[in-house]
Scaffold this motif. Structure first.
Motif, PDB file in Angstrom:
ATOM      1  N   HIS A   1       0.843  -1.192   0.000  1.00 43.17           N
ATOM      2  CA  HIS A   1       0.000   0.000   0.000  1.00 43.17           C
ATOM      3  C   HIS A   1       0.888   1.255   0.000  1.00 43.17           C
ATOM      4  O   HIS A   1       0.670   2.194  -0.784  1.00 43.17           O
ATOM      5  CB  HIS A   1      -0.879  -0.065   1.257  1.00 43.17           C
ATOM      6  CG  HIS A   1      -1.914   0.998   1.366  1.00 43.17           C
ATOM      7  ND1 HIS A   1      -3.000   0.871   2.198  1.00 43.17           N
ATOM      8  CD2 HIS A   1      -2.040   2.227   0.803  1.00 43.17           C
ATOM      9  CE1 HIS A   1      -3.757   1.954   2.122  1.00 43.17           C
ATOM     10  NE2 HIS A   1      -3.181   2.802   1.286  1.00 43.17           N
ATOM     11  N   HIS A   2       1.886   1.261   0.855  1.00 40.80           N
ATOM     12  CA  HIS A   2       2.797   2.392   0.999  1.00 40.80           C
ATOM     13  C   HIS A   2       3.546   2.668  -0.311  1.00 40.80           C
ATOM     14  O   HIS A   2       3.632   3.814  -0.764  1.00 40.80           O
ATOM     15  CB  HIS A   2       3.779   2.079   2.133  1.00 40.80           C
ATOM     16  CG  HIS A   2       4.747   3.170   2.450  1.00 40.80           C
ATOM     17  ND1 HIS A   2       6.094   3.063   2.185  1.00 40.80           N
ATOM     18  CD2 HIS A   2       4.571   4.400   3.001  1.00 40.80           C
ATOM     19  CE1 HIS A   2       6.715   4.156   2.579  1.00 40.80           C
ATOM     20  NE2 HIS A   2       5.812   4.989   3.079  1.00 40.80           N
ATOM     21  N   ARG A   3       4.069   1.618  -0.927  1.00 41.19           N
ATOM     22  CA  ARG A   3       4.811   1.775  -2.191  1.00 41.19           C
ATOM     23  C   ARG A   3       3.924   2.348  -3.287  1.00 41.19           C
ATOM     24  O   ARG A   3       4.321   3.277  -4.008  1.00 41.19           O
ATOM     25  CB  ARG A   3       5.380   0.424  -2.622  1.00 41.19           C
ATOM     26  CG  ARG A   3       6.143   0.462  -3.927  1.00 41.19           C
ATOM     27  CD  ARG A   3       6.751  -0.881  -4.275  1.00 41.19           C
ATOM     28  NE  ARG A   3       5.793  -1.899  -4.627  1.00 41.19           N
ATOM     29  CZ  ARG A   3       5.432  -2.909  -3.845  1.00 41.19           C
ATOM     30  NH1 ARG A   3       5.955  -3.048  -2.631  1.00 41.19           N
ATOM     31  NH2 ARG A   3       4.553  -3.804  -4.246  1.00 41.19           N
ATOM     32  N   VAL A   4       2.719   1.804  -3.408  1.00 41.19           N
ATOM     33  CA  VAL A   4       1.802   2.271  -4.456  1.00 41.19           C
ATOM     34  C   VAL A   4       1.409   3.726  -4.203  1.00 41.19           C
ATOM     35  O   VAL A   4       1.363   4.539  -5.143  1.00 41.19           O
ATOM     36  CB  VAL A   4       0.562   1.357  -4.523  1.00 41.19           C
ATOM     37  CG1 VAL A   4      -0.479   1.924  -5.481  1.00 41.19           C
ATOM     38  CG2 VAL A   4       0.962  -0.051  -4.967  1.00 41.19           C
ATOM     39  N   ALA A   5       1.153   4.081  -2.954  1.00 47.44           N
ATOM     40  CA  ALA A   5       0.756   5.458  -2.630  1.00 47.44           C
ATOM     41  C   ALA A   5       1.861   6.449  -2.971  1.00 47.44           C
ATOM     42  O   ALA A   5       1.594   7.549  -3.479  1.00 47.44           O
ATOM     43  CB  ALA A   5       0.384   5.559  -1.151  1.00 47.44           C
ATOM     44  N   ILE A   6       3.107   6.078  -2.711  1.00 44.52           N
ATOM     45  CA  ILE A   6       4.235   6.952  -3.057  1.00 44.52           C
ATOM     46  C   ILE A   6       4.343   7.100  -4.568  1.00 44.52           C
ATOM     47  O   ILE A   6       4.462   8.218  -5.094  1.00 44.52           O
ATOM     48  CB  ILE A   6       5.546   6.402  -2.468  1.00 44.52           C
ATOM     49  CG1 ILE A   6       5.577   6.606  -0.953  1.00 44.52           C
ATOM     50  CG2 ILE A   6       6.764   7.067  -3.131  1.00 44.52           C
ATOM     51  CD1 ILE A   6       6.774   5.988  -0.263  1.00 44.52           C
ATOM     52  N   ARG A   7       4.277   6.004  -5.292  1.00 41.46           N
ATOM     53  CA  ARG A   7       4.426   6.065  -6.747  1.00 41.46           C
ATOM     54  C   ARG A   7       3.305   6.876  -7.392  1.00 41.46           C
ATOM     55  O   ARG A   7       3.523   7.556  -8.395  1.00 41.46           O
ATOM     56  CB  ARG A   7       4.481   4.651  -7.322  1.00 41.46           C
ATOM     57  CG  ARG A   7       5.781   3.940  -7.002  1.00 41.46           C
ATOM     58  CD  ARG A   7       5.797   2.512  -7.521  1.00 41.46           C
ATOM     59  NE  ARG A   7       7.094   1.893  -7.308  1.00 41.46           N
ATOM     60  CZ  ARG A   7       7.393   0.621  -7.590  1.00 41.46           C
ATOM     61  NH1 ARG A   7       6.442  -0.169  -8.091  1.00 41.46           N
ATOM     62  NH2 ARG A   7       8.592   0.151  -7.361  1.00 41.46           N
TER      63      ARG A   7
ATOM     64  N   GLY B   1      -0.337  -3.445  -5.468  1.00 42.20           N
ATOM     65  CA  GLY B   1       1.090  -3.627  -5.229  1.00 42.20           C
ATOM     66  C   GLY B   1       1.546  -5.064  -5.410  1.00 42.20           C
ATOM     67  O   GLY B   1       2.656  -5.324  -5.867  1.00 42.20           O
ATOM     68  N   GLN B   2       0.679  -6.007  -5.059  1.00 46.14           N
ATOM     69  CA  GLN B   2       1.023  -7.428  -5.170  1.00 46.14           C
ATOM     70  C   GLN B   2       0.890  -7.954  -6.592  1.00 46.14           C
ATOM     71  O   GLN B   2       1.635  -8.852  -7.004  1.00 46.14           O
ATOM     72  CB  GLN B   2       0.123  -8.257  -4.247  1.00 46.14           C
ATOM     73  CG  GLN B   2       0.365  -8.038  -2.779  1.00 46.14           C
ATOM     74  CD  GLN B   2      -0.624  -8.794  -1.915  1.00 46.14           C
ATOM     75  OE1 GLN B   2      -1.750  -9.068  -2.327  1.00 46.14           O
ATOM     76  NE2 GLN B   2      -0.223  -9.125  -0.699  1.00 46.14           N
ATOM     77  N   LYS B   3      -0.068  -7.407  -7.357  1.00 44.25           N
ATOM     78  CA  LYS B   3      -0.427  -8.002  -8.642  1.00 44.25           C
ATOM     79  C   LYS B   3       0.006  -7.190  -9.857  1.00 44.25           C
ATOM     80  O   LYS B   3      -0.040  -7.692 -10.987  1.00 44.25           O
ATOM     81  CB  LYS B   3      -1.945  -8.218  -8.715  1.00 44.25           C
ATOM     82  CG  LYS B   3      -2.483  -9.194  -7.680  1.00 44.25           C
ATOM     83  CD  LYS B   3      -4.001  -9.271  -7.733  1.00 44.25           C
ATOM     84  CE  LYS B   3      -4.560 -10.260  -6.713  1.00 44.25           C
ATOM     85  NZ  LYS B   3      -4.210 -11.655  -7.022  1.00 44.25           N
ATOM     86  N   CYS B   4       0.433  -5.932  -9.643  1.00 44.79           N
ATOM     87  CA  CYS B   4       0.781  -5.091 -10.798  1.00 44.79           C
ATOM     88  C   CYS B   4       1.961  -4.167 -10.503  1.00 44.79           C
ATOM     89  O   CYS B   4       2.950  -4.170 -11.214  1.00 44.79           O
ATOM     90  CB  CYS B   4      -0.442  -4.279 -11.231  1.00 44.79           C
ATOM     91  SG  CYS B   4      -0.162  -3.226 -12.659  1.00 44.79           S
ATOM     92  N   CYS B   5       1.842  -3.381  -9.429  1.00 41.65           N
ATOM     93  CA  CYS B   5       2.859  -2.369  -9.121  1.00 41.65           C
ATOM     94  C   CYS B   5       3.959  -2.993  -8.260  1.00 41.65           C
ATOM     95  O   CYS B   5       4.169  -2.617  -7.101  1.00 41.65           O
ATOM     96  CB  CYS B   5       2.207  -1.178  -8.415  1.00 41.65           C
ATOM     97  SG  CYS B   5       3.277   0.262  -8.292  1.00 41.65           S
TER      98      CYS B   5
END
Length: 230
Positions: free
Chosen positions: A154-160, A201-205
């Protein structure tokens, strides 16, 4: 470009369409069991922490039994998770503190009578409990309260996506991301927001080599657009 809250809601709507909201809850644990499960999950793969939790409840009939057992027996029961030698005494310490603060009642069901900020503050006064764990207890347990957990995906996707700055750690990210969501949202909607960002984040990002070519929010993603233009 929409403002930050509009962008957050647009992302939510697209990811919900992609991953099928409302997303079923994956747990139906009482809040104390959810707390123990969350403490076991720190820096541990879900499959391993799940095995450790199942073995713990298989070996000990009650949380009082876990609290009062020789620490090494608890450590052996949770050996499947990382740092079992640290988590065993921490779990016992937390169980003792809850009992002391609740006049011997080893339960967290009373959190249902508090506001979400009050419940989170109470939980975060316990050792080893931060924003992610407190939110997980309130959201994932059968309390089903509107609190937003933020895991590493969640954190990684939100930053990107530019929802939070790149230098914001997971802990402080909770308040920033939760503030972007409508205050009237239900617990299910808050849960869907977490789950859809996590699943993305798990399936795409992915952490490495994100699949930007099939991302449903690519046009809203500064990170993805920068890769496409590089």
């Amino acid at each position: 470009m929409p403002d930050l809250q509009q962008k957050a809601l647009l992302i939510h709507d697209r990811l919900c369409a992609e991953y099928g909201c409302p997303i079923p809850y994956f747990h139906d644990l009482d809040p104390l069991s959810e707390l123990v499960s969350s403490l076991l999950s720190h820096r541990t793969r879900n499959a391993d922490s799940g095995r450790a939790f199942k073995q713990l409840v298989k070996q000990f009939p009650t949380w009082e039994a876990v609290r009062d057992a020789p620490t090494q027996e608890v450590e052996w029961a949770i050996a499947a998770c990382t740092w079992a030698e640290q988590k065993a005494p921490r779990i016992q310490q937390v169980l003792r503190l809850i009992g002391e603060r609740r006049d011997g009642d080893l339960s967290l069901d009373f959190l249902a009578d508090l506001s979400v900020p009050e419940a989170r503050a109470w939980l975060e006064s316990l050792p080893g409990v931060g924003p992610k764990t407190s939110a997980a207890v309130l959201s994932f347990s059968r309390l089903r309260l509107p609190a937003l957990p933020v895991d590493s995906h969640h954190h990684r996707v939100a930053i990107r996506l530019g929802l939070i700055p790149a230098n914001v750690a997971v802990g402080p990210a909770h308040a920033l991301l939760e503030a972007q969501l409508p205050k009237e949202w239900t617990a299910q909607q808050i849960y869907d927001n977490h789950e859809s960002l996590m699943l993305h984040g798990q399936k795409c990002c992915y952490y490495k080599n994100p699949a930007c070519d099939r991302c449903v929010v690519l046009d809203l993603c500064p990170f993805g657009r920068s890769l496409a233009n590089s």
